[in-house]
Design an enzyme around this catalytic site. Structure first.
Site, PDB file in Angstrom:
ATOM      1  N   LYS A 125     -57.705  14.043 -18.386  1.00 29.85           N
ATOM      2  CA  LYS A 125     -58.638  13.976 -17.253  1.00 29.85           C
ATOM      3  C   LYS A 125     -60.072  13.820 -17.765  1.00 29.85           C
ATOM      4  O   LYS A 125     -60.352  14.015 -18.948  1.00 29.85           O
ATOM      5  CB  LYS A 125     -58.525  15.247 -16.404  1.00 29.85           C
ATOM      6  CG  LYS A 125     -58.907  16.516 -17.149  1.00 29.85           C
ATOM      7  CD  LYS A 125     -58.722  17.754 -16.290  1.00 29.85           C
ATOM      8  CE  LYS A 125     -59.149  19.001 -17.060  1.00 29.85           C
ATOM      9  NZ  LYS A 125     -59.051  20.224 -16.255  1.00 29.85           N
ATOM     10  N   TYR A 130     -93.080  15.706 -24.290  1.00 28.85           N
ATOM     11  CA  TYR A 130     -93.503  16.137 -22.963  1.00 28.85           C
ATOM     12  C   TYR A 130     -93.827  17.628 -22.949  1.00 28.85           C
ATOM     13  O   TYR A 130     -93.076  18.451 -23.476  1.00 28.85           O
ATOM     14  CB  TYR A 130     -92.397  15.863 -21.934  1.00 28.85           C
ATOM     15  CG  TYR A 130     -92.208  14.404 -21.604  1.00 28.85           C
ATOM     16  CD1 TYR A 130     -93.212  13.678 -20.990  1.00 28.85           C
ATOM     17  CD2 TYR A 130     -91.012  13.756 -21.908  1.00 28.85           C
ATOM     18  CE1 TYR A 130     -93.041  12.335 -20.678  1.00 28.85           C
ATOM     19  CE2 TYR A 130     -90.825  12.414 -21.599  1.00 28.85           C
ATOM     20  CZ  TYR A 130     -91.849  11.715 -20.984  1.00 28.85           C
ATOM     21  OH  TYR A 130     -91.673  10.379 -20.681  1.00 28.85           O
TER      22      TYR A 130
END
Length: 360
Positions: A34, A254
């Site tokens: 999955k 940043y």
């Protein structure tokens, strides 16, 4: 120059499947593929796991994609079907399904199908997510045994919630609940996933459902998968795209959250959260360049990270950077970030290329 790439080692995948055979020799293996095989590529991984007895997926769309790719072995929908409209597709494509709710049971009872479906009644032994509560389980099981659309005998499954915490006592209670219900019932049994395979051999039963350990990653917080004889299959890499001189006292990135304590050289790596590298990775998280670990400096950007190469570094543009892999485990990166290894390997984005090798 390559940018973010996840290199998947098929040989490691095959090794891990064989290792599970050694740990659970009396059980069939449900190879859980999955979520794009935990980020490793569902179709390619499923073909690599060709010696598995069957496959496990979460969604019907995943099962249909496997069938379209030529996978013919049994496939089980671990979350079950979501709508009565799905049932004809389960019959057409010979899919097995978990059944965990009264709505699903009623849909099976009311459907007109050309042939019955192999089902796994899901018992809630303590996970409290999906499953039939023990006090309702006998009546639920009886209705399944009487349903014309269900292959007999009815199989029974459950799922551990704390298999990775052997001292908690929870798994023993779940096993006791499971055993009390399954006693005397003829169907196949399945309760052990990765943690259960590693730590609870008494839970192996007819089928085991390995997920993350198939890919060489540990379900445990305190042990890498290598401790149990598994090999990491994914190496997440990129390359340096700049090497810069940087002065002591200057910030990076940043928010200016990291300040260099010395004159140094910084490397800029072409990878960021837009590729699936964790945005939450703090300064100090290691990457591997030319055989040595160097720390992340500053915030993770969408497309880049910056690392402190050191004042005497000889690294150059184009050098490979390993974000995680056999030589720098994803479990270690997870510990730095506060995320789980499950999350890190499954969050890689479509921009990250998948390449397959048959390496050592």
């Amino acid at each position: 120059m390559k940018t973010a790439t996840a290199v998947i080692n098929r040989r490691a995948l095959r090794h891990n499947l064989q290792r599970i055979r050694q740990l659970a020799p009396g059980s069939q293996i449900v190879a859980v593929v999955k979520a794009n095989a935990y980020g490793h590529g569902m179709i390619e991984s499923a073909h690599t796991f060709c010696d598995a007895d069957c496959y496990g997926v979460a969604r019907l769309s995943e099962a249909l994609a496997l069938r379209a790719a030529g996978i013919t072995k049994p496939i089980v929908l671990l979350e079950g079907f979501f709508s009565a409209d799905d049932l004809p597709l389960l019959v057409e494509h010979q899919l097995e399904t978990a059944v965990h709710s009264l709505e699903q049971l009623a849909a099976l009872e009311q459907a007109t199908l050309p042939q019955p479906i192999r089902v796994w009644m899901k018992l809630d032994t303590g996970m409290h997510r999906l499953g039939v509560l023990p006090e309702h389980a006998d009546a639920f099981w009886q209705r399944l045994t009487e349903c014309r659309n269900v292959v007999q005998p009815v199989n029974i499954m459950s799922h551990f919630c704390r298999a990775d915490e052997p001292e908690a006592g929870t798994t023993e209670r779940q096993l006791a609940c499971f055993d009390a219900f399954t006693q005397g019932k003829p169907g196949a049994q399945s309760i052990a996933a990765s943690g259960g395979i590693l730590l609870w051999p008494q839970a192996h039963r007819d089928r085991v459902r390995p997920g993350i350990i198939l890919y060489g990653v540990s379900p445990l917080d305190n042990e890498d998968a290598a401790h149990f004889g598994f090999q990491p299959a994914m190496t997440f890499t990129s390359h340096l795209i700049a090497v810069r001189e940087h002065k002591a006292g200057e910030t990076v990135g940043y928010g200016g959250t990291w300040t260099s304590p010395r004159d140094t050289r910084l490397g800029v790596v072409a990878v960021g959260y837009g590729d699936g590298y964790p945005r939450c990775a703090p300064a100090g998280t290691p990457v591997l360049i030319n055989g040595r670990e160097v720390p992340l400096s500053g915030r993770v950007s969408m497309d880049m990270i910056t690392v402190d190469l050191g004042p005497d570094a000889q690294d150059k543009v184009g050098d490979e950077v390993i974000l995680w892999g056999p030589t720098l485990s994803v479990e270690r990166i997870a510990a730095h970030t506060g995320a789980s290894a499950y999350e890190l390997i499954t969050r890689l984005t479509q921009r990250t290329a998948l390449e397959y090798v048959d390496g050592e």
